[in-house]
Design an enzyme around this catalytic site. Structure first.
Site, mmCIF file in Angstrom:
data_model
loop_
_atom_site.group_PDB
_atom_site.id
_atom_site.type_symbol
_atom_site.label_atom_id
_atom_site.label_comp_id
_atom_site.label_asym_id
_atom_site.label_seq_id
_atom_site.Cartn_x
_atom_site.Cartn_y
_atom_site.Cartn_z
ATOM 1 N N GLU A 104 0.832 -1.210 0.000
ATOM 2 C CA GLU A 104 0.000 0.000 0.000
ATOM 3 C C GLU A 104 0.866 1.259 0.000
ATOM 4 O OE1 GLU A 104 -4.097 -1.093 2.283
ATOM 5 O OE2 GLU A 104 -2.276 -1.361 3.454
ATOM 6 N N GLU A 124 -3.751 -9.801 3.659
ATOM 7 C CA GLU A 124 -4.718 -9.554 4.731
ATOM 8 C C GLU A 124 -5.828 -10.596 4.755
ATOM 9 O OE1 GLU A 124 -2.867 -5.538 3.840
ATOM 10 O OE2 GLU A 124 -3.548 -7.273 2.685
#
Length: 677
Positions: A104, A124
């Site tokens: 990210e 995740e």
């Protein structure tokens, strides 16, 4: 500056280093440091800011230790938006693993560079989460919706070249990240608009509906893959300013979900399991050559796993024909690795050259470790170790792969008992991740440490077990199957029990599994246990009767179910249901109806009770050891965290209530664990 983020001005370039070992996770200090770095680069009117990391990896994720606590400012999405909105172009110079919050961060930068071999991903989903800092919203805008769905819903990693081919990188380089980035910014291209301001390419109208059906089938009850699909659908249909807050809200909500807690439990347990107290002070011994005795399916799988980990292997069989057959099995596994793209032709040739297949124990004279993988017969195993001991060094480690037999009996009469250990592999041994490491009273700490190091080299999850019938996993499996048989007698059908357990998340129910592996295995074990079975213990003989009728499962086209040639789908069989009804009638049992939830509660209570007994007896050191055995060896759904974690999730009172019902039905067949009394 933050103690973990520093900024060095080299001319008009701001070098931003993150140094937060071991994996440069984005904890609060890193977040604060990055915000300060944005301000410092802007104040210096820098031409560019290069963010890179010290150590072996770029940022490899968020700080999981912060989960379960109130979020601390600055929040990661805000930090990354500051980077994207900065007047100074940011360049991510990545290496190692760039995962989760690290990926990210790279996506928030204007340019992304990667050292050859760097791996990227959004894992995740494996923790029951969606990304929390814009990952699901920026990734489709970077590499397209379809590729983003694949990464986010599976958690798979891709390497730098693959990401470059998808349009996700500006440069793949060899050498030092900082030097490569400095060379890149010397002729800096004009930055495009930030990813949050772009729109992903459209997909077909039925794309998400089709993917939803596909992922639902694949996820088998785990919800986070579908959550990630939903988040990416927001990216495809909403502006970033709406999609990103929705992603963040879902991320925070999922942190407190039962599935995320279970998956995080499994994650942390896998890091703790390799450090049992029993091994403290031990150091692994050097192992370069391993002897494997037995070239059947199990032995060949063990030999292949050892070869693939870089060891030389001597495969020993009773005669040369059997040795040749063992070699062929190993070479077949190597060929399968080539076909799947896991092994190069060059590596395959190296593996073959590292393998000796012989009918003479002299071939293992210089081996550092021997693993016995012959069938479950005490006399045969004892004979194997007598031969090994007469040909190998007195300090060479001797390991048995027994599933049930007491290893102290197997090693009787062999000198230097400190070198004895159990290494219980699971079939197929080259694929299954579990390795039960069985400690004998005489096993030295160094030998125990060597067992765990071997498991690590083989990329397996090593779990310490003491000695009992079946060790951890098979002992629980026996209790589970015993209760399933009681439910059969008391009113259920095999299909109802199997359907209930698949609905719980198991890959298959107990009767489907027996048909797959062969009913004769558990039959032989029951016959072995018969002389020591308590005379007043409830015993169900239906499985024995099926074996006597030569119904051994899929290989004989009939077992608990019947099978059509070329089709593994189980079909209910009146022979079996009639047999169950007759056995119940003969035992004067009044059969009753059970709901799927009652079936699950009773079977899980028995599994939990047996796990608790195993910990109380010291066979396993901790509950987490039991959980990982069941997850990695028996298909227990990872998203439920293992039986012991599941007990804490549903509450001990519910387990006690179910176990009370179990004990009422079969009062002489169960011993309750102290925590259930």
């Amino acid at each position: 500056m933050s103690s973990v983020v520093s900024v060095e001005l080299r001319g008009d370039i701001a070098l931003v280093e993150i140094n937060n070992p071991p994996v440069n996770a984005t904890g609060v200090a890193v977040r604060l440091g990055l915000l300060e770095a944005v301000a410092k680069a802007e104040a210096a009117n820098a031409k560019a800011a290069i963010v890179y990391c010290a150590g072996r990896t770029f940022v490899a994720g968020g700080d999981i230790s912060e989960f379960g606590k109130p979020p601390q400012e600055p929040h990661l999405p805000d930090v990354y938006q500051n980077i994207e909105d900065s007047s100074v172009p940011w360049v991510a110079a990545t290496h190692g693993t760039t995962l989760g919050g690290g990926f990210e961060l790279a996506m928030a930068c204007d340019f992304r560079l990667a050292q050859t071999g760097t791996r990227f991903g959004l894992p995740e989903v494996n923790l029951g989460l969606v990304p929390g800092a814009g990952g699901s919203q920026r990734l489709p805008r970077l590499i397209g919706v379809e590729a983003a769905v694949e990464l986010a819903t599976t958690g798979q990693l891709i390497d730098a070249q693959q990401l470059f081919d998808l349009g996700g990188l500006d440069l793949v380089f060899e050498g030092d990240p900082v030097e490569a980035a400095l060379e890149f910014v010397a002729d800096l291209p004009t930055p495009l608009s930030g990813l949050s301001k772009r729109s992903p390419a459209p997909v077909a109208d039925d794309f998400f509906a089709s993917k939803r059906a596909e992922i639902t089938k694949r996820a088998k009850g785990q919800t986070s893959p579908l959550d990630n699909l939903r988040a990416i659908e927001w990216a495809a249909t909403l502006p970033f300013s709406q999609g990103q807050p929705k992603e963040r809200a879902l991320h925070l909500e999922l942190r407190d979900s039962a599935q995320s807690k279970a998956l995080r439990h499994a994650f942390f347990s896998e890091r703790a399991v390799s450090k049992p107290k029993a091994m403290e002070g031990g150091a692994p011994l050097d192992i370069t050559k391993i002897a494997v005795v037995g070239g059947g399916l199990m032995g060949a799988g063990i030999a292949f796993a050892c070869l693939n980990a870089g060891y030389d292997v001597a495969l020993i069989e009773r005669d040369q024909d059997a040795a040749n057959a063992g070699r062929e099995r190993v070479e077949g596994l190597i060929a399968g690795g080539i076909k799947r793209g896991k092994i190069s032709q060059d590596k395959a040739e190296k593996l073959k050259s590292s393998l000796i297949a012989a009918d003479d124990y002299a071939a293992c004279a210089d081996a550092d470790l021997a693993i016995e993988a012959v069938f479950e017969d005490l006399g045969v195993k004892q004979q194997v170790f007598q031969s090994l001991a007469s040909h190998m060094r007195e300090d060479a480690i001797l390991a048995t792969n027994t599933s049930y037999i007491d290893p102290t009996q197997i090693f009787e009469g062999i000198t230097n008992p400190s070198r004895f250990i159990g290494l219980h592999f699971f079939s197929p041994a080259h694929i299954m991740k579990l390795l039960e490491i069985v400690q004998l009273p005489s096993t030295s700490k160094d030998v125990l440490a060597t067992g765990f190091d071997l498991g690590k080299q083989l990329r397996k999850v090593g779990v310490l077990s003491g000695i009992c019938d079946g060790f951890i996993g098979n002992r629980i499996l026996s209790a589970y199957r015993r209760q399933a048989d009681y439910l059969l007698m008391d009113g259920c059908t095999p299909k109802q029990i199997d359907d209930a357990m698949r609905g719980f998340g198991m890959p298959m129910g107990p009767y489907e599994l027996q048909d797959l592996t062969g009913l004769q295995i558990s039959w032989a074990n029951r016959k072995r246990q018969a002389p020591t079975r308590a005379p007043n213990e409830r015993y169900v003989r239906i499985g024995d009767l099926l074996c006597e009728a030569e119904r051994f499962g899929q290989r004989s086209a009939k077992g608990w179910y019947k099978y059509v040639e070329g089709d593994r789908k189980p079909h209910e069989d009146a022979f079996v249901t009639d047999l169950i009804a007759q056995e119940a009638k003969d035992a004067t049992i009044e059969r009753q109806l059970f709901t799927d939830q009652e079936i699950v509660d009773r079977l899980m209570a028995v599994m939990i009770n047996e796990g608790a007994l195993i910990v109380e007896e010291g066979i396993a050191e901790r509950d987490l050891d039991v959980d990982l055995v069941k997850i990695h060896g028996y298909g227990f759904p990872r998203w439920r965290g293992g039986p012991m974690h599941y007990a804490s999730e549903i509450g001990i009172d519910r387990v006690k209530a179910a176990m009370t019902d179990v004990a009422k039905q079969s009062p002489n067949s169960w011993r309750l664990a102290e925590r259930l009394k």
